[in-house]
Design a protein around this motif. Sequence first.
Motif, PDB file in Angstrom:
ATOM      1  N   UNK A   1     -24.453  20.387 -20.326  1.00 60.77           N
ATOM      2  CA  UNK A   1     -25.013  20.451 -21.672  1.00 60.77           C
ATOM      3  C   UNK A   1     -26.401  20.884 -22.009  1.00 60.77           C
ATOM      4  N   UNK A   2     -27.334  20.414 -21.227  1.00 60.66           N
ATOM      5  CA  UNK A   2     -28.690  20.690 -21.337  1.00 60.66           C
ATOM      6  C   UNK A   2     -29.006  22.127 -20.758  1.00 60.66           C
ATOM      7  N   UNK A   3     -28.373  22.703 -19.958  1.00 66.18           N
ATOM      8  CA  UNK A   3     -28.485  24.137 -19.742  1.00 66.18           C
ATOM      9  C   UNK A   3     -27.780  24.939 -20.848  1.00 66.18           C
ATOM     10  N   UNK A   4     -26.956  24.591 -21.507  1.00 63.94           N
ATOM     11  CA  UNK A   4     -26.254  25.135 -22.700  1.00 63.94           C
ATOM     12  C   UNK A   4     -27.472  25.254 -23.866  1.00 63.94           C
ATOM     13  N   UNK A   5     -27.781  24.204 -24.095  1.00 67.05           N
ATOM     14  CA  UNK A   5     -28.675  24.255 -25.243  1.00 67.05           C
ATOM     15  C   UNK A   5     -30.042  25.069 -24.828  1.00 67.05           C
ATOM     16  N   UNK A   6     -30.636  24.794 -23.593  1.00 63.45           N
ATOM     17  CA  UNK A   6     -31.722  25.662 -23.196  1.00 63.45           C
ATOM     18  C   UNK A   6     -31.659  27.343 -23.325  1.00 63.45           C
ATOM     19  N   UNK A   7     -30.048  27.517 -22.957  1.00 62.98           N
ATOM     20  CA  UNK A   7     -29.878  29.163 -23.004  1.00 62.98           C
ATOM     21  C   UNK A   7     -29.684  29.473 -24.300  1.00 62.98           C
ATOM     22  N   UNK A   8     -28.839  28.881 -25.246  1.00 62.41           N
ATOM     23  CA  UNK A   8     -28.418  29.263 -26.346  1.00 62.41           C
ATOM     24  C   UNK A   8     -29.163  28.839 -27.693  1.00 62.41           C
ATOM     25  N   UNK A   9     -29.852  27.673 -27.574  1.00 57.41           N
ATOM     26  CA  UNK A   9     -30.323  27.220 -29.039  1.00 57.41           C
ATOM     27  C   UNK A   9     -31.791  26.626 -28.691  1.00 57.41           C
ATOM     28  N   UNK A  10     -32.494  26.931 -27.513  1.00 62.81           N
ATOM     29  CA  UNK A  10     -33.906  26.201 -27.480  1.00 62.81           C
ATOM     30  C   UNK A  10     -34.982  27.354 -28.291  1.00 62.81           C
TER      31      UNK A  10
END
Length: 260
Positions: free
Chosen positions: A16-25
């Motif tokens: 979930x953290x990698x997903x946020x960093x990739x698409x929403x950071x």
Amino acid sequence: MDSTTHKFYHVHGMDSRSHLDTYFSNKEDMVFAEDTLKFPMVMIHYQFSTGRAEGTFLIDISIGSFIHHLYSASKFFKKIVLLKFQEKCIMELNRWLHDRTGAYDWSHTSSAAAELEGTRDQLQEQDMRLRSSIKQILKCDFEQENISNQVLLPLADCIISAWILEIISKNEDEYMKNLEKIIKLLKPGGQLLLIAALDITYWFVGAELFHSFKCNEEFVKNAFVKLGLVINYCAVQRRRNVSNLTDYKAILFIAGRKGQ
């Protein structure tokens, strides 16, 4: 690309953290901001600020653990319930909800929300208001007739669903069944606000490759109508980035009202 190698988000889970960093950071190399951050926030703010969607109880059924699309909702809905597929996403959200050490930094989106509302001098109030509006974060299961996993929720005045139907559906029939289950949580006259990636077949989180059902604007509109939703707003933003992490062509925002 061989679809047999694709993982399914709701079955296999993701970081979930990698997903946020990739698409929403707010990272410099995060190229999706126009599509994943700005466009949904502007669209949802418009719906609520113009009174197109209103009430007191809102359900959010979206991929991952992002919250930026709910800032505007929290100004109008006093009770928000989030439905999530993964325990990891629930844990990630709870860190932010309770302001714990290591919580994800959403300051780039809270400031954007304050700018939309014309309250840039009240940044802290954005987070406080949203935290106080979120009453529950529940695990959901679309294999069950009641997707809120045996928790009986009241029917919602409004449902927001972002990037979930195309991710968990293998084909047209599954998409229709999953959409119908979402609509069942909506009260008559209630509004469904859907955000979708169009013509997408894959997306990456780290080295993990995930499935997506390829659908276009016409298919989504037809699905709404077939299931009794009256479409009252629709907007499409063509893709505004170059990246091989995913192959979507556009982002769709569509609003439909359930019949009485």
